[in-house]
Scaffold this motif. Structure first.
Motif, PDB file in Angstrom:
ATOM      1  N   PRO A  32       0.805  -1.228   0.000  1.00 50.93           N
ATOM      2  CA  PRO A  32       0.000   0.000   0.000  1.00 50.93           C
ATOM      3  C   PRO A  32       0.838   1.279   0.000  1.00 50.93           C
ATOM      4  O   PRO A  32       0.338   2.350  -0.350  1.00 50.93           O
ATOM      5  CB  PRO A  32      -0.810  -0.107   1.303  1.00 50.93           C
ATOM      6  N   LYS A  37      -0.078   4.717   1.489  1.00 47.41           N
ATOM      7  CA  LYS A  37      -0.910   4.234   2.586  1.00 47.41           C
ATOM      8  C   LYS A  37      -0.085   3.300   3.473  1.00 47.41           C
ATOM      9  O   LYS A  37       0.958   2.789   3.064  1.00 47.41           O
ATOM     10  CB  LYS A  37      -2.146   3.512   2.048  1.00 47.41           C
ATOM     11  N   HIS A 168      -4.831  -4.194  -1.824  1.00 48.57           N
ATOM     12  CA  HIS A 168      -5.728  -4.554  -0.726  1.00 48.57           C
ATOM     13  C   HIS A 168      -5.596  -3.582   0.443  1.00 48.57           C
ATOM     14  O   HIS A 168      -4.578  -2.892   0.587  1.00 48.57           O
ATOM     15  CB  HIS A 168      -5.424  -5.976  -0.242  1.00 48.57           C
ATOM     16  N   ASP A 169      -6.630  -3.572   1.276  1.00 47.00           N
ATOM     17  CA  ASP A 169      -6.604  -2.689   2.436  1.00 47.00           C
ATOM     18  C   ASP A 169      -5.716  -3.290   3.536  1.00 47.00           C
ATOM     19  O   ASP A 169      -5.249  -4.422   3.449  1.00 47.00           O
ATOM     20  CB  ASP A 169      -8.018  -2.410   2.949  1.00 47.00           C
TER      21      ASP A 169
END
Length: 199
Positions: A32, A37, A168-169
């Motif tokens: 991320p 992120k 993906h988170d």
């Protein structure tokens, strides 16, 4: 090495970070941090590193820098745009050096008056691995004048190198890392547009 391109601008490559062999299932996932992120794997590695744990083992948790390109093989009779994923060290580093040798090389990606790339690869063997895995590393990059212009529809049909990324988170990657997550797929150098759209 890290190119900051204003949003909405067209660019010829996308740099990304990829984690390999994630968790007990050996997943692959895009870090991320590629889009600024937080990443649970990197945070875990940083925390362990600060506590002075096995630094060699922790380095293996860190992501590898890869670059994604839209490419066409000029030797094909009817070229099809493909995605090419390769490490920065195996191509991009030499490419960046060679494209600045001549100011004319900087416009290689232009549809009009651009240039084609001629790349020579050498097959090398991965070091520090039990199995003798081989990979291709660029040893020469040349810029050849094109005697034709690239049609605009080729550019319009190219992959959006931001939109195709599956990132993906935090929770999903955390589950992957500790043993309960979905498989993450990333484009490979042989993936075509049709196969990506249907995946």
């Amino acid at each position: 090495r890290n190119h900051i391109i204003p949003k909405g601008n067209v660019w010829y490559r996308r740099q990304l970070l990829i984690h390999y062999n994630v968790g007990p299932e050996g997943h692959t996932c895009i870090c991320p941090r590629t889009v600024n992120k937080k990443c649970p794997i990197c945070e875990y590695a940083f925390e362990q590193y600060r506590e002075d744990n096995d630094k060699d083992a922790l380095r293996k948790l860190m992501p590898s820098t890869r670059e994604l390109y839209n490419v066409q093989d000029c030797n094909e009779e009817d070229p099809v745009t493909k995605l090419w994923l390769i490490s920065y060290g195996n191509f991009g580093k030499l490419f960046d050096q060679m494209k600045t040798v001549d100011a004319e090389n900087l416009k290689f990606a232009n549809l009009e008056d651009g240039k084609s790339l001629e790349v020579i690869f050498n097959e090398e063997e991965l070091k520090f691995t039990k199995t003798k895995q081989k990979y291709l590393k660029a040893i020469q990059v040349g810029f050849k004048d094109r005697d034709y212009d690239i049609p605009e529809d080729v550019a319009e049909e190219a992959f959006d190198l931001n939109e195709i990324l599956i990132i993906h988170d935090f929770k999903t990657i955390n589950n992957m890392f500790f043993g309960d997550g979905d498989v993450q797929e990333v484009p490979t150098s042989t993936t075509t547009k049709a196969s990506v759209d249907n995946s």
